[in-house]
Scaffold this motif. Structure first.
Motif, short mmCIF file in Angstrom:
data_model
loop_
_atom_site.label_atom_id
_atom_site.label_comp_id
_atom_site.label_asym_id
_atom_site.label_seq_id
_atom_site.Cartn_x
_atom_site.Cartn_y
_atom_site.Cartn_z
N ALA A 55 0.88 -1.10 -0.02
CA ALA A 55 -0.42 0.29 0.47
C ALA A 55 1.10 1.11 -0.12
O ALA A 55 0.58 2.25 -0.61
CB ALA A 55 -1.33 0.38 1.47
N LEU A 105 -5.91 2.22 5.38
CA LEU A 105 -5.59 2.22 3.85
C LEU A 105 -6.49 2.25 3.37
O LEU A 105 -6.14 2.81 1.55
CB LEU A 105 -5.05 1.13 3.93
N PHE A 148 -6.33 6.11 0.67
CA PHE A 148 -6.59 5.69 -0.82
C PHE A 148 -7.68 6.70 -1.41
O PHE A 148 -7.50 7.42 -2.39
CB PHE A 148 -7.09 4.31 -1.09
N LEU A 186 -13.41 1.43 -4.71
CA LEU A 186 -13.28 1.46 -3.23
C LEU A 186 -14.04 2.35 -2.83
O LEU A 186 -14.42 1.83 -1.16
CB LEU A 186 -12.36 3.05 -4.06
N HIS A 211 -4.11 11.23 -10.44
CA HIS A 211 -2.95 9.91 -9.20
C HIS A 211 -2.15 9.31 -9.93
O HIS A 211 -2.15 8.29 -10.27
CB HIS A 211 -4.54 8.26 -9.38
N GLU A 260 0.47 10.22 -4.77
CA GLU A 260 0.29 9.93 -3.45
C GLU A 260 0.45 10.63 -2.88
O GLU A 260 0.60 10.15 -1.63
CB GLU A 260 0.47 8.27 -4.09
N LEU A 306 -9.42 2.39 -7.37
CA LEU A 306 -8.41 1.59 -7.01
C LEU A 306 -7.95 0.94 -8.68
O LEU A 306 -8.43 0.37 -9.46
CB LEU A 306 -8.94 0.63 -6.32
N ARG A 345 -2.57 -2.81 -8.02
CA ARG A 345 -1.82 -2.50 -6.55
C ARG A 345 -2.93 -2.47 -5.47
O ARG A 345 -2.90 -3.45 -4.72
CB ARG A 345 -0.75 -1.82 -6.77
N GLU A 346 -3.69 -1.21 -5.36
CA GLU A 346 -4.17 -1.05 -4.62
C GLU A 346 -5.66 -2.39 -4.34
O GLU A 346 -5.96 -3.10 -3.31
CB GLU A 346 -5.32 0.26 -4.64
N ARG A 347 -5.86 -3.14 -5.35
CA ARG A 347 -6.70 -2.89 -5.66
C ARG A 347 -6.24 -5.27 -4.61
O ARG A 347 -7.14 -5.96 -4.16
CB ARG A 347 -7.63 -4.05 -6.69
#
Length: 609
Positions: A121, A371, A375, A398, A509, A514, A552, A555-557
């Motif tokens: 994350a 987390l 996001f 999200l 994004h 980030e 998302l 990576r975030e998923r």
């Protein structure tokens, strides 16, 4: 039970060695290699931890309390597995002894899962700018993982104290060097509170040694359990340990460091701080307060239950009134820790089992909240809830995972927190019906702060983006409201001020987006646009450009998928974790010599009906 293979030492060394490798990488290759090396090292530790779990015996070790008539001293049979014992400081009676029971195993495995999740994350938290900041950031998180393993497995009281204090070092730098605009204030406040608690515990540790058998293994937990300390010496020693653990947990009224530390930390740091390190407080209450001072624990129970109830209600009420997303999540944890402490000191087998499981479940739930909240802040460039609304229309994935995390926080049936909170409540009602009734109010308040947060952030009409510097559309945002709607990346029509696109899409994004919430930290400017905790323009905005808010990414998923899967799996099938915890729960009940209250209705009458 000893083991021929040093599982716990190896488990602690893997992240430590990986941290040294990450820290030593030349700056020329660190930008590409530091993050993958850190992730691989944390995954290797997780694999070793799972292998250790397969060797763990879940047989019932509850009958560990005995009495030696010759010496007049209570004794215990081996309480821990994978025990390793080596002399360390012989003159002071300090040994390197580690071992685990079911509770320690569960918390170590939780930590081993959360570290790689947090690293993934935090992949873009610190830019690879040619300096050592990024590799130091990941190295510090790995060092912290080593201390986590050590603090949960130490069975020498002084060794536990060393790990207890050593954890402060990486956390201080993670907050103070990489946090938000008020990072230095938050880091110093965290350090001062923690050092105060640690200093009080150190006095109690030294005094406890003087009451023990002494010798070159005088600090071993097995040698200090069952001592006849006398009434008031035992109570004073209990208070010394309990104060340190109450600060760490944290409990009202020594909780004030947590909202600042959690909100000014990077989300990944907040996960390890609240999801893992704060568990050391409640873990210590079980491992040391109850086991070493059973009489004093029962003596202090009425006051501690009152403090736990205040924490439950106070944390929930203050969370409802928060406008900062991260501070709201931090205050929910104060409420949840109140439930854990309540279950511990209700001293029934049901409430103890619930508290043990609650510690594990809360780690995953709070990780998801921090987390997923991070996001969201990345995309909205604001921690202020009032700057949002309608975001489920632009980031539906999200919104969905945040809803699942919120439902877990309010203990919806089918989510992981439900069974643990239910066990705490049921066990508390067995012995303290009024306290159970007051705690039930916290369940209602939890539904309020979770559903209000989701309503204010994700529901409603699609949000409008505003042009930077064109006035204030409201109290919290910027621009004059003339820009078009925010839309999901890659879909939908978008209106600009002129009615058409003006140049390439402006994503909020990108590779460096980030870091927006922590721009002051990364650039060394504490007086920048984000010093107030959110961007002056409210929603992400760019003059004359179409704004794209992506949902998302892959990576975030992956991060979200792991946490959601664990939350749902433990909600529907907590038995494997409860089986691991049960012997430790029974051992705690035996050590404090407490038994469950008899049913108010005799079993014979129930059967006759």
């Amino acid at each position: 039970m000893t083991s021929s293979f040093p599982w716990l030492t190896v488990l602690g060394l893997i992240p430590l060695v990986t941290a040294v490798v990450v820290f030593a990488l030349p700056t020329g290759v660190a930008g590409r290699a530091a993050r993958p090396v850190a992730l691989v090292g944390s995954l290797a530790a997780l694999v070793v931890g799972i292998a250790m779990w397969t060797q763990f015996k879940t047989n019932d070790l509850s009958s560990i309390v005995g009495h030696n008539e010759a010496t007049g001293k209570d004794t215990i049979s081996p309480q821990f597995q994978f025990v390793e014992t080596h002399e360390w400081i012989r003159q002071f009676g300090v040994s390197y002894q580690v071992g685990i029971d079911g509770l320690a195993l569960a918390l170590i495995l939780m930590s081993l899962v959360l570290v790689p999740v947090s690293l993934l994350a935090a992949w873009r938290d610190v830019p690879a700018d040619g300096t050592r900041r990024m590799q130091n950031y990941f190295a510090l998180m790995l060092v912290l993982e080593t201390f986590m393993v050590g603090v949960f497995s130490a069975t020498d009281v002084f060794l536990f104290y060393v790990f207890f204090e050593a954890m402060l070092i990486p956390v201080y730098f993670l907050i103070g060097s990489y946090g938000g605009a008020r990072r230095q204030y938050a880091a110093v406040k965290f350090l001062l509170f923690s050092l105060l608690g640690g200093f009080v515990m150190l006095i109690a540790v030294i005094a406890l040694y003087n009451y023990g058998p002494g010798g070159h293994q005088g600090f071993l937990l097995s040698n200090l359990t069952g001592l006849h300390l006398g009434t008031w010496p035992g109570r004073w020693l209990f208070l010394g340990f309990f104060f340190a653990f109450a600060v760490k947990a944290p409990m009202w009224p020594v909780h004030t460091w947590l909202p600042d530390a959690a909100s000014e930390s990077r989300p990944a740091t907040a996960v390890l701080l609240v999801g893992v390190l704060d568990k050391v407080g409640t873990f210590g209450m079980i491992r040391f307060c109850l086991q070493l001072f059973p009489e004093a624990s029962k003596w202090a129970t009425p006051v501690i239950i009152v403090l736990a109830l205040i924490s439950i209600i106070y944390g929930a009420l203050v969370a409802i009134g928060q406008t900062d997303i991260m501070r709201l999540i931090a205050y929910t944890s104060i409420s949840h820790f109140g439930f854990i402490v309540l279950g511990i000191f209700a001293m029934t087998s049901t409430s103890e089992a619930g508290s043990d499981l609650y510690m594990v479940n809360h780690g995953f739930t709070t990780a998801a909240l921090f987390l997923f909240g991070g996001f969201l802040v990345v995309r909205g460039k604001s921690r202020d809830i009032r700057d949002y609304g309608g975001w489920q229309r632009v980031t539906p994935v999200l919104a969905g995972v945040m809803l699942i995390a919120g439902l877990s926080a309010l203990s919806l049936p089918g989510m992981n927190s439900f069974i643990s909170e239910f066990l705490v409540m049921a066990g508390t009602f067995q012995r303290y019906k009024v306290a159970g009734g007051v705690a039930a109010v916290g369940v209602i308040l939890a539904a309020l702060y979770v559903l209000l947060l989701y309503k204010n952030v994700f529901t409603g009409p699609a949000p409008l983006a505003h042009e930077a510097g064109d006035g204030e559309p409201g109290e919290h945002g910027g621009g004059d409201g003339r820009a078009g709607e925010l839309v999901p990346a890659g879909g939908g029509s978008v209106a600009t001020q002129a009615g058409q696109a003006d140049g390439p899409h402006a994503s909020v994004h990108g590779e460096h987006s980030e870091h927006s919430e922590y721009a002051a930290s990364d650039e060394g400017d504490q007086h920048g646009a984000h010093a107030a905790g959110h961007a002056p323009t409210g929603h992400a905005a760019a003059r004359g450009r179409v704004l794209v808010v992506p949902d998302l990414d892959l990576r975030e998923r992956v991060v979200a998928g792991v946490l959601v899967a664990i939350i749902v799996a433990l909600g529907f099938y907590p038995k494997p974790v409860l089986d691991v915890l049960r012997p430790a729960t029974n051992a705690t009940m035996n050590l404090v010599q407490m038994h469950d209250p008899a049913p108010s209705v005799p079993t014979s009458q129930v059967n006759s009906k």
